[in-house]
Design a protein around this motif. Structure first.
Motif: not given
Length: 189
Positions: A130-134, A85-91, A38-44
């Motif tokens: 970031g928010m995406i409507a699909l 609580t750490e706001n790892r979900i950024t998308v 995992n090269q990304f420190d954020w999650e979806v």
């Protein structure tokens, strides 16, 4: 300022070092990307009542080493956000309409809370996302419905992600939003 031979040699060494480190971290199209850590420190987080429709997105994100959380209802999605609580979900990617599981020959029924309700709720939370409507609904309809609430939601069609170019555009948007929001989080005092 004139460069002497030592300066030029140093510049070449720096360029070579940078090029070789990039070649190690970014796989070529021919290489198997499944061994990437995992090269990304954020999650979806993906909210959708039909997981089969979003499987291609989940698979591509997983290949890139991005952790994907799934929810099938607004209640599940809210619990996942509140636990983060750490706001790892950024998308956050959400279907606009959510149906209950179909029973027999009865027509499908809507869930009590819809994907757009979740996105409205999320926009009022003290989080960076970031928010995406699909959705399979028209892009114009989706953009207008979020515009009237003054919410910044990117809109993508489920029909378009069935093509390689449409899927790539969505993946690029997810990575851009993830990186951008993660940088904002890291910049907070």
């Amino acid at each position: 300022h004139l460069f002497d031979k030592t300066d030029i040699t140093s510049i070449k060494n720096i360029t070579t070092q940078t090029d070789s480190s990039l070649a190690i971290t970014i796989p070529t199209e021919d290489e198997d990307a499944s061994n990437i850590v995992n090269q990304f420190d954020w999650e979806v987080l993906m909210l959708d009542d039909n997981p089969n429709e979003i499987n291609p997105i989940k698979e591509e994100l997983s290949k890139k080493g991005i952790i994907v959380h799934e929810a099938y209802s607004v209640i599940e999605a809210k619990k996942k956000i509140e636990a983060d609580t750490e706001n790892r979900i950024t998308v956050v990617i959400s279907d606009y309409r959510l149906f209950k599981e179909k029973i027999g020959d009865l027509p499908p029924r809507m869930q009590n809370e819809q994907g757009y309700d979740f996105l409205l709720w999320l926009s009022s939370e003290a989080r960076i996302n970031g928010m995406i409507a699909l959705s399979g609904l028209s892009t114009q309809f989706l953009m207008e419905s979020f515009r009237k609430y003054s919410i910044d939601v990117k809109v993508y069609s489920k029909t378009n992600i069935r093509t390689p170019i449409g899927l790539k555009m969505l993946l690029d948007e997810i990575i851009y939003l993830g990186d951008f929001n993660y940088d904002l989080i890291c910049s907070k005092p």
